[in-house]
Design a protein around this motif. Structure first.
Motif, PDB file in Angstrom:
ATOM      1  N   VAL A  52       1.031  -1.317   0.037  1.00 45.77           N
ATOM      2  CA  VAL A  52      -0.150  -0.086  -0.073  1.00 45.77           C
ATOM      3  C   VAL A  52       0.903   1.301  -0.043  1.00 45.77           C
ATOM      4  CG1 VAL A  52      -1.860   1.347   1.106  1.00 45.77           C
ATOM      5  CG2 VAL A  52      -1.727  -1.240   0.957  1.00 45.77           C
ATOM      6  N   VAL A  53       0.331   2.349  -0.864  1.00 43.09           N
ATOM      7  CA  VAL A  53       1.096   3.444  -0.664  1.00 43.09           C
ATOM      8  C   VAL A  53       0.000   4.506  -0.719  1.00 43.09           C
ATOM      9  CG1 VAL A  53       3.250   2.907  -2.237  1.00 43.09           C
ATOM     10  CG2 VAL A  53       1.366   3.800  -3.396  1.00 43.09           C
ATOM     11  N   LYS A  54       0.304   5.605  -0.158  1.00 38.88           N
ATOM     12  CA  LYS A  54      -0.773   6.574   0.302  1.00 38.88           C
ATOM     13  C   LYS A  54      -0.302   7.729   0.618  1.00 38.88           C
ATOM     14  CE  LYS A  54      -1.749   5.192   5.169  1.00 38.88           C
ATOM     15  NZ  LYS A  54      -0.586   5.988   5.728  1.00 38.88           N
ATOM     16  N   PRO A  55      -1.026   8.971   0.535  1.00 39.50           N
ATOM     17  CA  PRO A  55      -0.383  10.359   1.045  1.00 39.50           C
ATOM     18  C   PRO A  55       0.079  10.088   2.556  1.00 39.50           C
ATOM     19  CG  PRO A  55      -2.970  10.382   0.194  1.00 39.50           C
ATOM     20  CD  PRO A  55      -2.627   8.867   0.322  1.00 39.50           C
ATOM     21  N   GLY A  56       1.056  10.779   2.565  1.00 39.78           N
ATOM     22  CA  GLY A  56       1.904  10.780   3.876  1.00 39.78           C
ATOM     23  C   GLY A  56       1.994  11.997   4.737  1.00 39.78           C
ATOM     24  N   CYS A  57       1.207  13.056   3.898  1.00 37.09           N
ATOM     25  CA  CYS A  57       1.129  14.474   4.653  1.00 37.09           C
ATOM     26  C   CYS A  57      -0.294  14.686   4.611  1.00 37.09           C
ATOM     27  CB  CYS A  57       2.214  15.353   4.017  1.00 37.09           C
ATOM     28  SG  CYS A  57       4.019  14.980   4.030  1.00 37.09           S
ATOM     29  N   ASP A  58      -0.672  15.509   5.612  1.00 40.58           N
ATOM     30  CA  ASP A  58      -1.733  16.120   5.828  1.00 40.58           C
ATOM     31  C   ASP A  58      -1.860  17.519   5.840  1.00 40.58           C
ATOM     32  OD1 ASP A  58      -4.445  17.240   6.106  1.00 40.58           O
ATOM     33  OD2 ASP A  58      -4.950  15.791   7.700  1.00 40.58           O
ATOM     34  N   LEU A  59      -1.810  18.358   4.844  1.00 35.23           N
ATOM     35  CA  LEU A  59      -1.420  19.773   4.801  1.00 35.23           C
ATOM     36  C   LEU A  59      -2.447  20.603   5.345  1.00 35.23           C
ATOM     37  CD1 LEU A  59       0.114  20.428   1.234  1.00 35.23           C
ATOM     38  CD2 LEU A  59       1.343  19.770   3.448  1.00 35.23           C
ATOM     39  N   LYS A  60      -3.738  20.111   5.827  1.00 32.76           N
ATOM     40  CA  LYS A  60      -4.718  20.526   6.361  1.00 32.76           C
ATOM     41  C   LYS A  60      -4.571  20.755   8.146  1.00 32.76           C
ATOM     42  CE  LYS A  60      -7.786  19.740   2.659  1.00 32.76           C
ATOM     43  NZ  LYS A  60      -8.800  18.811   2.127  1.00 32.76           N
ATOM     44  N   SER A  61      -3.505  19.607   8.408  1.00 34.77           N
ATOM     45  CA  SER A  61      -3.235  19.640   9.778  1.00 34.77           C
ATOM     46  C   SER A  61      -2.129  20.450  10.229  1.00 34.77           C
ATOM     47  CB  SER A  61      -3.185  18.197  10.274  1.00 34.77           C
ATOM     48  OG  SER A  61      -4.280  17.506  10.211  1.00 34.77           O
ATOM     49  N   PRO A  62      -1.889  21.174  11.313  1.00 39.25           N
ATOM     50  CA  PRO A  62      -0.815  22.045  11.501  1.00 39.25           C
ATOM     51  C   PRO A  62       0.370  20.971  11.888  1.00 39.25           C
ATOM     52  CG  PRO A  62      -2.693  22.308  12.988  1.00 39.25           C
ATOM     53  CD  PRO A  62      -3.173  21.263  12.385  1.00 39.25           C
ATOM     54  N   HIS A  63       1.701  21.659  11.018  1.00 39.75           N
ATOM     55  CA  HIS A  63       2.888  20.877  11.354  1.00 39.75           C
ATOM     56  C   HIS A  63       3.810  22.094  11.001  1.00 39.75           C
ATOM     57  CE1 HIS A  63       6.456  18.179  11.109  1.00 39.75           C
ATOM     58  NE2 HIS A  63       5.428  17.387  11.704  1.00 39.75           N
ATOM     59  N   GLY A  64       5.051  21.664  11.655  1.00 40.47           N
ATOM     60  CA  GLY A  64       6.173  22.853  11.264  1.00 40.47           C
ATOM     61  C   GLY A  64       6.619  22.582   9.842  1.00 40.47           C
ATOM     62  N   LEU A  65       6.687  21.546   9.143  1.00 39.70           N
ATOM     63  CA  LEU A  65       7.018  21.444   7.886  1.00 39.70           C
ATOM     64  C   LEU A  65       6.457  22.295   6.902  1.00 39.70           C
ATOM     65  CD1 LEU A  65       7.872  17.391   7.783  1.00 39.70           C
ATOM     66  CD2 LEU A  65       9.391  19.318   7.663  1.00 39.70           C
ATOM     67  N   ASP A  81       2.949  16.045  -7.302  1.00 38.93           N
ATOM     68  CA  ASP A  81       3.856  15.062  -8.205  1.00 38.93           C
ATOM     69  C   ASP A  81       4.479  13.772  -7.768  1.00 38.93           C
ATOM     70  OD1 ASP A  81       4.010  17.072 -10.101  1.00 38.93           O
ATOM     71  OD2 ASP A  81       5.881  17.928  -9.628  1.00 38.93           O
ATOM     72  N   LEU A  82       4.602  13.675  -6.397  1.00 36.12           N
ATOM     73  CA  LEU A  82       4.980  12.433  -5.643  1.00 36.12           C
ATOM     74  C   LEU A  82       3.738  11.514  -5.767  1.00 36.12           C
ATOM     75  CD1 LEU A  82       7.034  10.872  -4.095  1.00 36.12           C
ATOM     76  CD2 LEU A  82       6.088  11.872  -2.069  1.00 36.12           C
ATOM     77  N   HIS A  83       2.474  11.930  -5.467  1.00 40.17           N
ATOM     78  CA  HIS A  83       1.258  11.035  -5.665  1.00 40.17           C
ATOM     79  C   HIS A  83       1.119  10.725  -7.026  1.00 40.17           C
ATOM     80  CE1 HIS A  83      -1.923   9.277  -3.585  1.00 40.17           C
ATOM     81  NE2 HIS A  83      -2.821   9.560  -4.493  1.00 40.17           N
ATOM     82  N   ARG A  84       1.141  11.258  -8.022  1.00 37.53           N
ATOM     83  CA  ARG A  84       1.280  10.997  -9.287  1.00 37.53           C
ATOM     84  C   ARG A  84       2.156   9.540  -9.797  1.00 37.53           C
ATOM     85  NH1 ARG A  84      -0.182  16.184 -10.131  1.00 37.53           N
ATOM     86  NH2 ARG A  84       1.883  17.006 -10.611  1.00 37.53           N
ATOM     87  N   ALA A  85       3.411   9.779  -9.138  1.00 37.07           N
ATOM     88  CA  ALA A  85       4.449   8.887  -9.171  1.00 37.07           C
ATOM     89  C   ALA A  85       3.865   7.685  -8.550  1.00 37.07           C
ATOM     90  CB  ALA A  85       5.695   9.275  -8.491  1.00 37.07           C
ATOM     91  N   LYS A  86       3.266   7.774  -7.345  1.00 38.98           N
ATOM     92  CA  LYS A  86       2.559   6.635  -6.522  1.00 38.98           C
ATOM     93  C   LYS A  86       1.563   5.965  -7.515  1.00 38.98           C
ATOM     94  CE  LYS A  86       3.673   8.441  -2.095  1.00 38.98           C
ATOM     95  NZ  LYS A  86       2.709   8.957  -0.797  1.00 38.98           N
ATOM     96  N   ILE A  87       0.739   6.545  -8.033  1.00 36.26           N
ATOM     97  CA  ILE A  87      -0.400   5.956  -9.069  1.00 36.26           C
ATOM     98  C   ILE A  87       0.439   5.349 -10.049  1.00 36.26           C
ATOM     99  CG2 ILE A  87      -2.251   6.809 -10.571  1.00 36.26           C
ATOM    100  CD1 ILE A  87      -2.909   9.030  -8.702  1.00 36.26           C
ATOM    101  N   ARG A  88       1.554   5.947 -10.793  1.00 35.52           N
ATOM    102  CA  ARG A  88       2.178   5.020 -11.957  1.00 35.52           C
ATOM    103  C   ARG A  88       2.744   3.833 -11.503  1.00 35.52           C
ATOM    104  NH1 ARG A  88       3.755  10.507 -12.623  1.00 35.52           N
ATOM    105  NH2 ARG A  88       5.924  10.297 -12.037  1.00 35.52           N
ATOM    106  N   LEU A  89       3.439   3.995 -10.410  1.00 32.64           N
ATOM    107  CA  LEU A  89       3.964   2.697  -9.569  1.00 32.64           C
ATOM    108  C   LEU A  89       2.693   1.709  -9.380  1.00 32.64           C
ATOM    109  CD1 LEU A  89       6.429   1.111  -8.301  1.00 32.64           C
ATOM    110  CD2 LEU A  89       5.620   2.260  -6.024  1.00 32.64           C
ATOM    111  N   ALA A  90       1.679   2.047  -8.849  1.00 33.36           N
ATOM    112  CA  ALA A  90       0.773   1.065  -8.384  1.00 33.36           C
ATOM    113  C   ALA A  90       0.098   0.300  -9.655  1.00 33.36           C
ATOM    114  CB  ALA A  90      -0.524   1.850  -7.696  1.00 33.36           C
TER     115      ALA A  90
END
Length: 129
Positions: A52-65, A81-90
């Motif tokens: 399984v590959v999935k989003p790893g960051c939730d930009l709607k939740s506060p984080h220093g990054l 771009d990274l998520h599109r790469a995950k789609i290509r891999l899957a």
């Protein structure tokens, strides 16, 4: 005498995954408002023997990054771009949640343009159904 056609990159990837004996790879798509549901889908798909590959960051939740607005916008573009790469891999996509926004709609269209099967936790939200 005919010469074999060279394999397209997608065919090379599929061949490499087959030779390596990799299990099916599923990419989880959907709004990050469904991160808990994505975690549950990850658990179920993993228990079914899939990578399984999935989003790893939730930009709607506060984080220093992504606390700086300019940096957050640049990060969002890189994550897209990274998520599109995950789609290509899957091998397939699983759309989680009962809401489809513009980003998720674009992910579905991209996966389908690549010939990837798309499943839904809530089939009634399939924009092509």
């Amino acid at each position: 005498m005919s010469h074999p056609q060279p394999l397209a990159p997608e065919e090379k990837l599929a061949d490499a995954k087959r030779r390596l004996g990799l299990p099916q790879i599923v990419v989880i798509c959907g709004s990050t408002r469904f991160m808990p549901e994505m975690g549950e889908a990850d658990l179920r798909e993993t228990a079914a023997g899939k990578i399984v590959v999935k989003p790893g960051c939730d930009l709607k939740s506060p984080h220093g990054l992504w606390s700086d607005p300019a940096g957050a916008e640049a990060l969002k573009l890189r994550l897209d771009d990274l998520h599109r790469a995950k789609i290509r891999l899957a091998d397939e996509a699983l759309v989680v949640g009962d809401y489809i926004g513009d980003s998720t709609r674009a992910e579905i269209a991209y996966a389908r343009s690549l010939g990837k099967p798309v499943r839904f936790t809530h089939p009634e939200v399939d924009p092509d159904a």
